[in-house]
Design an enzyme around this catalytic site. Structure first.
Site, PDB file in Angstrom:
ATOM      1  N   LEU A 153       1.222  -1.343   0.043  1.00  0.00           N
ATOM      2  CA  LEU A 153      -0.244   0.197   0.190  1.00  0.00           C
ATOM      3  C   LEU A 153       1.269   1.236  -0.058  1.00  0.00           C
ATOM      4  O   LEU A 153       1.635   1.565   0.841  1.00  0.00           O
ATOM      5  CB  LEU A 153      -1.104  -0.396   1.117  1.00  0.00           C
ATOM      6  CG  LEU A 153      -1.946   1.242   0.961  1.00  0.00           C
ATOM      7  CD1 LEU A 153      -3.137   1.100   0.058  1.00  0.00           C
ATOM      8  CD2 LEU A 153      -2.773   1.411   2.777  1.00  0.00           C
ATOM      9  N   ALA A 154       0.955   1.315  -1.391  1.00  0.00           N
ATOM     10  CA  ALA A 154       1.917   2.938  -1.048  1.00  0.00           C
ATOM     11  C   ALA A 154       1.455   4.257  -1.645  1.00  0.00           C
ATOM     12  O   ALA A 154      -0.016   4.380  -1.356  1.00  0.00           O
ATOM     13  CB  ALA A 154       1.772   3.006  -3.222  1.00  0.00           C
ATOM     14  N   HIS A 155       1.549   4.860   0.093  1.00  0.00           N
ATOM     15  CA  HIS A 155       0.947   6.580   0.464  1.00  0.00           C
ATOM     16  C   HIS A 155       1.642   7.215   1.246  1.00  0.00           C
ATOM     17  O   HIS A 155       3.408   6.181   1.895  1.00  0.00           O
ATOM     18  CB  HIS A 155      -0.025   5.630   1.212  1.00  0.00           C
ATOM     19  CG  HIS A 155       0.783   4.883   2.452  1.00  0.00           C
ATOM     20  ND1 HIS A 155       1.234   3.818   2.514  1.00  0.00           N
ATOM     21  CD2 HIS A 155       0.491   4.995   3.514  1.00  0.00           C
ATOM     22  CE1 HIS A 155       0.988   3.162   4.003  1.00  0.00           C
ATOM     23  NE2 HIS A 155       0.741   4.595   4.218  1.00  0.00           N
ATOM     24  N   SER A 156       1.400   8.124   1.340  1.00  0.00           N
ATOM     25  CA  SER A 156       2.330   8.734   2.470  1.00  0.00           C
ATOM     26  C   SER A 156       1.543   9.986   3.305  1.00  0.00           C
ATOM     27  O   SER A 156       0.531   9.607   3.253  1.00  0.00           O
ATOM     28  CB  SER A 156       3.354   9.923   1.767  1.00  0.00           C
ATOM     29  OG  SER A 156       4.487  10.628   2.120  1.00  0.00           O
TER      30      SER A 156
END
Length: 153
Positions: A65-68
């Site tokens: 889950l790519a996030h920032s």
């Protein structure tokens, strides 16, 4: 709004090729930018977060889950979907290699948690996850997500 409703064609890549984890995250970032959810800077922020904290985004076997953090690079909450033609290593002993990267951009922590909870419900079923990883098109991904949402309600 369901997960399927948050995935326009521009946000979905199936059978995509990534040379490495950075390339996979860039593909997820591209989907967020192409649908107008973020600026390119958000992709840089996602990559920097992984550089700073390690592969914490690899949250289940084969899934990242790519996030920032919410920032002004997020224009509105959005999702992107990248199913890879060949899995890539992120450096997660427990969950590598990764075949599916979902990009998440949220304007605030509440939206972030709501989307994560809905994703967790869908991805907890290994058969559904496998089906999603092998979908051939954005329409197929949305159809699977809609079916799962209908079954859950």
């Amino acid at each position: 709004m369901t997960l399927a409703d948050q995935l326009p064609d521009a946000a979905v890549a199936t059978r995509a090729h990534a040379a490495d984890w950075r390339d996979a995250v860039r593909l997820a970032g591209r989907g967020l930018v192409d649908q107008g959810s973020t600026t390119d800077r958000y992709t840089d922020e996602m990559l920097q977060a992984i550089d700073d904290h390690g592969p914490y985004i690899v949250i289940a076997p084969g899934f990242a889950l790519a996030h920032s953090r919410p920032s002004d690079a997020v224009l509105h909450t959005g999702l992107s979907w990248v199913a890879l033609d060949e899995p890539v290593e992120f450096g997660s002993e427990a969950n590598d290699p990764v075949s599916l990267v979902v990009g998440l951009a949220a304007t605030d922590h509440k939206a972030h948690l709501e989307v994560m909870a809905e994703l967790a419900g869908v991805l907890a079923d290994e058969a559904v996850l496998d089906e999603l990883m092998h979908a051939d098109s954005a329409a197929d991904v949305r159809a699977i997500l809609r079916r799962v949402a209908a079954d859950a309600s």
